[in-house]
Motif scaffolding. Structure first.
Motif, PDB file in Angstrom:
ATOM      1  N   GLU A   7       0.849  -1.169  -0.311  1.00  0.00           N
ATOM      2  CA  GLU A   7       0.076   0.036  -0.016  1.00  0.00           C
ATOM      3  C   GLU A   7       1.008   1.200   0.018  1.00  0.00           C
ATOM      4  N   GLY A   8       0.247   2.401  -0.302  1.00  0.00           N
ATOM      5  CA  GLY A   8       0.955   3.768  -0.151  1.00  0.00           C
ATOM      6  C   GLY A   8       2.113   3.388  -1.003  1.00  0.00           C
ATOM      7  N   ASN A   9       3.411   3.954  -0.443  1.00  0.00           N
ATOM      8  CA  ASN A   9       4.759   3.971  -1.443  1.00  0.00           C
ATOM      9  C   ASN A   9       5.374   2.818  -1.565  1.00  0.00           C
ATOM     10  N   PHE A  10       4.641   1.520  -1.263  1.00  0.00           N
ATOM     11  CA  PHE A  10       5.233   0.395  -1.519  1.00  0.00           C
ATOM     12  C   PHE A  10       5.825   0.129  -2.953  1.00  0.00           C
ATOM     13  N   PRO A  11       7.120  -0.004  -3.270  1.00  0.00           N
ATOM     14  CA  PRO A  11       7.804  -0.032  -4.564  1.00  0.00           C
ATOM     15  C   PRO A  11       6.951  -1.004  -5.422  1.00  0.00           C
ATOM     16  N   ALA A  28      12.767  -6.729  -9.637  1.00  0.00           N
ATOM     17  CA  ALA A  28      12.996  -7.376  -8.450  1.00  0.00           C
ATOM     18  C   ALA A  28      12.644  -6.612  -7.094  1.00  0.00           C
ATOM     19  N   ILE A  29      12.311  -7.183  -6.313  1.00  0.00           N
ATOM     20  CA  ILE A  29      12.001  -6.447  -4.960  1.00  0.00           C
ATOM     21  C   ILE A  29      13.442  -6.885  -3.871  1.00  0.00           C
ATOM     22  N   ILE A  30      13.771  -6.087  -3.208  1.00  0.00           N
ATOM     23  CA  ILE A  30      14.922  -6.259  -2.133  1.00  0.00           C
ATOM     24  C   ILE A  30      14.077  -6.124  -0.970  1.00  0.00           C
ATOM     25  N   ALA A  31      13.808  -7.427  -0.528  1.00  0.00           N
ATOM     26  CA  ALA A  31      12.846  -7.508   0.614  1.00  0.00           C
ATOM     27  C   ALA A  31      13.556  -6.927   1.974  1.00  0.00           C
ATOM     28  N   ASP A  32      14.753  -7.045   2.073  1.00  0.00           N
ATOM     29  CA  ASP A  32      15.372  -6.385   3.203  1.00  0.00           C
ATOM     30  C   ASP A  32      15.286  -5.030   3.281  1.00  0.00           C
ATOM     31  N   GLU A  33      15.153  -4.240   2.328  1.00  0.00           N
ATOM     32  CA  GLU A  33      14.833  -2.871   2.628  1.00  0.00           C
ATOM     33  C   GLU A  33      13.308  -2.432   2.412  1.00  0.00           C
ATOM     34  N   LEU A  34      12.560  -3.456   2.776  1.00  0.00           N
ATOM     35  CA  LEU A  34      11.050  -3.244   2.780  1.00  0.00           C
ATOM     36  C   LEU A  34      10.394  -3.366   4.301  1.00  0.00           C
ATOM     37  N   GLY A  35      11.123  -2.918   5.366  1.00  0.00           N
ATOM     38  CA  GLY A  35      10.963  -2.941   6.692  1.00  0.00           C
ATOM     39  C   GLY A  35       9.559  -2.370   7.055  1.00  0.00           C
ATOM     40  N   THR A  36       9.497  -0.954   6.296  1.00  0.00           N
ATOM     41  CA  THR A  36       8.252  -0.164   6.613  1.00  0.00           C
ATOM     42  C   THR A  36       6.938  -1.003   6.431  1.00  0.00           C
ATOM     43  N   TRP A  37       6.919  -1.865   5.328  1.00  0.00           N
ATOM     44  CA  TRP A  37       5.732  -2.629   5.044  1.00  0.00           C
ATOM     45  C   TRP A  37       6.015  -3.794   5.667  1.00  0.00           C
ATOM     46  N   GLU A  38       6.678  -4.420   6.300  1.00  0.00           N
ATOM     47  CA  GLU A  38       6.663  -5.739   6.825  1.00  0.00           C
ATOM     48  C   GLU A  38       5.771  -5.977   7.918  1.00  0.00           C
TER      49      GLU A  38
END
Length: 52
Positions: A7-11, A28-38
């Motif tokens: 949601e929101g600004n999720f890449p 590709a998504i770098i999951a380690d950089e997505l802590g805001t949405w985890e």
């Protein structure tokens, strides 16, 4: 297994936000950089339960 609230600004790329003439895109998504949405599993179960 990891869960993310998309949601929101999720890449992400979606058909609705691509300019005309752009298609067949892969990224590709770098999951380690997505802590805001985890999300943790308990939160996912609670969210899914809300939609049923």
């Amino acid at each position: 297994m990891r869960y993310f609230r998309v949601e929101g600004n999720f890449p992400r790329l979606a058909e609705w936000n691509l300019p005309p003439g752009v298609g067949d895109i892969r990224y590709a998504i770098i999951a380690d950089e997505l802590g805001t949405w985890e999300m943790d599993a308990t939160s996912v179960v609670a969210l899914v339960g809300e939609t049923m």
